[in-house]
Design a protein around this motif. Structure first.
Motif, mmCIF file in Angstrom:
data_model
loop_
_atom_site.group_PDB
_atom_site.id
_atom_site.type_symbol
_atom_site.label_atom_id
_atom_site.label_comp_id
_atom_site.label_asym_id
_atom_site.label_seq_id
_atom_site.Cartn_x
_atom_site.Cartn_y
_atom_site.Cartn_z
ATOM 1 N N SER A 176 0.805 -1.209 0.000
ATOM 2 C CA SER A 176 0.000 0.000 0.000
ATOM 3 C C SER A 176 0.834 1.252 0.000
ATOM 4 C CB SER A 176 -0.926 0.002 1.218
ATOM 5 O OG SER A 176 -0.158 0.055 2.405
ATOM 6 N N GLN A 184 -6.666 6.380 2.237
ATOM 7 C CA GLN A 184 -7.358 5.856 1.070
ATOM 8 C C GLN A 184 -8.160 6.973 0.412
ATOM 9 O OE1 GLN A 184 -7.141 2.700 -0.162
ATOM 10 N NE2 GLN A 184 -5.502 2.481 1.352
ATOM 11 N N SER A 232 -2.023 3.206 -3.907
ATOM 12 C CA SER A 232 -3.396 3.367 -3.423
ATOM 13 C C SER A 232 -4.387 2.582 -4.267
ATOM 14 C CB SER A 232 -3.776 4.852 -3.413
ATOM 15 O OG SER A 232 -3.973 5.342 -4.729
#
Length: 490
Positions: free
Chosen positions: A9, A14, A50
């Protein structure tokens, strides 16, 4: 291995997928023009992360250099891995096959060596996930030259800039469409303003090779000193580029001659000899080894809709003749690749006192010229006549070669006053040194467009003084003298 070690990630809040993809496109467009901006590479990596694209994220992080460590407070986990450690990462059983392939390619590209799965590559489509070119479009390619032998030849594909992702994509695309080649070099040329300099050393962008299992092995160029070669790839790649350039000059000359023949006679030539007739139908000056064998293929190329010669119609004198790319059959391809299919045109700059032979934006030859100042007319012409030894002499006032411009008293010719080159001492004609005018005569056909303009070639330095062995030369095939005419060019 935790998520950070896997390059997953990458941290950060997010965000909505639509917003992330919009940012992705903006960053890729920016990097297409600013490929050395490390912060942009870092931000692109964060955006890919992302979206769950860890292979692309790691590639971008590695391109960001010290920026990654500055913001993450630690080096990238893959930055200094030895080859055996890479293998351990690839083979971790808890990694899926697709993710492992993406990770493997990301690491290898950063190291200058990438293995691309052939199954994910389709010519003319977007690049595979393992090699992402900023901008998201396939690189411009031209088909590698077909070579005789055992299939171990190296094909050449021309790209507009020395970018490894673009070069890798172009070289692999070329191999996927090639016949006998097992390797392809993506090469580019030095730029001078809006032009490419053909006579300068080509720079390598990537070298692709076929590997087992239908894969491709791609190598990034090293420095010239480290490599001991011009291209930064290998001495063998250097020789392949030199051979391709020599062949390309023949291709340009013959294809230009074929198109001139069709304009002049309203039909296509059936064979090479149709271009090699005696004066005044001597479209080309002679033949070189291999021309007959390649003529049928070049005839097919010549019949493709050609881009109009820049400066041939409309606009101010010269128009786009200073090297702007044109449309036609080459539209949508890279400028350098497209130039390989265009015809010759000549530009004379009265301000810089230079003559250049162009194909698209490529300056194939640049010569110092003697002119007549205001007596030299600006405008568009074409070579309407070519004659050896005008007025029966190779040492007279017009030298050993002459090329009349549009049936006027203006011509491109030699001179018995070599000190006048680079000066305004003619009565209006374009004078060239002996070696230069003889090379130009051999290179360009009757019908070649000529634009005389003020300015445009300031950044292109003359290449006069090249050794004879590096000159373009053909063997005369027919009588090209005209003893029955007394020339009175200006």
């Amino acid at each position: 291995m935790d998520d950070k070690e896997q390059g997953g990630s990458g941290g950060g809040p997010q965000e909505g997928e639509a917003a992330a993809r919009q940012r992705l496109e903006e960053l890729k467009r920016y990097l297409a023009s600013n490929p050395s901006n490390r912060m942009a590479w870092f931000l692109l990596g964060k955006t890919y992360a992302s979206l769950g694209k860890e292979g692309k994220a790691n590639y971008c992080y590695l391109r960001s250099g010290p920026i990654y460590e500055a913001y993450e407070n630690e080096p990238h986990p893959f930055e200094n891995l030895a080859a055996e450690d890479w293998l351990d990462r690839w083979n971790e059983p808890r990694r899926g096959g697709v993710a492992r392939t993406a990770l493997r390619a990301a690491i290898l590209i950063a190291a200058g060596l990438a293995l691309l799965p052939a199954a994910s590559w389709a010519p003319g489509t977007a690049l595979p996930a393992t090699v992402d070119k900023p901008g998201g479009q396939p690189a411009a390619v031209s088909k590698p030259a077909q070579r005789d032998g055992d299939g171990s030849g190296i094909g050449i594909v021309w790209v507009d800039a020395r970018s490894f992702p673009e070069g890798a994509a172009a070289a692999v695309d070329a191999l996927s469409r090639a016949g006998g080649e097992d390797r392809a070099v993506a090469a580019t040329l030095p730029e001078a303003g809006s032009h490419y300099r053909w006579r300068s050393e080509a720079a390598g962008a990537a070298l692709a090779s076929r590997a087992s299992g239908g894969d491709y092995l791609v190598r990034e160029p090293a420095g010239r000193e480290e490599c001991g070669c011009e291209s930064g790839l290998s001495a063998e790649a250097d020789e392949a580029v030199r051979s391709e350039k020599a062949l390309q000059e023949q291709r340009w000359s013959v294809v230009s001659g074929i198109r001139s023949f069709e304009r002049r006679y309203g039909k296509w030539p059936a064979r090479l000899e149709d271009l090699l007739r005696p004066y005044p139908d001597n479209i080309l000056a002679g033949r070189a080894d291999g021309m007959e064998e390649r003529f049928d293929g070049w005839l097919k190329e010549a019949k493709q809709p050609a881009a109009p010669a820049a400066g041939a119609a409309g606009g101010a004198p010269g128009g786009a003749a200073a090297g702007q790319a044109t449309g036609g059959a080459s539209a949508g391809r890279g400028r350098l690749a497209a130039a390989m299919a265009e015809s010759f045109r000549i530009v004379v700059d009265t301000k810089a006192r230079r003559l250049a032979v162009f194909s698209g934006p490529v300056a194939v030859r640049v010569y110092a010229a003697g002119l007549g100042g205001e007596r030299t007319p600006l405008g568009r012409f074409e070579i309407s006549e070519k004659v050896r030894n005008p007025n029966g002499s190779s040492t007279g006032s017009f030298g050993s070669r002459g090329m009349t411009l549009s049936d006027t008293r203006y011509a491109i010719h030699g001179t018995d006053e070599p000190d006048s080159i680079g000066k305004d001492e003619s009565l209006g004609c374009v004078r060239l040194g002996r070696d230069d005018v003889e090379e130009l005569y051999d290179l360009v056909p009757i019908g070649t467009p000529v634009t005389i303009q003020e300015g445009g070639l300031e950044r292109l330095q003359p290449e006069s003084g090249q050794p004879k062995k590096s000159r373009y030369r053909v063997e005369p095939a027919a009588l090209e003298e005209n003893p029955g005419k007394r020339y009175d060019w200006l």
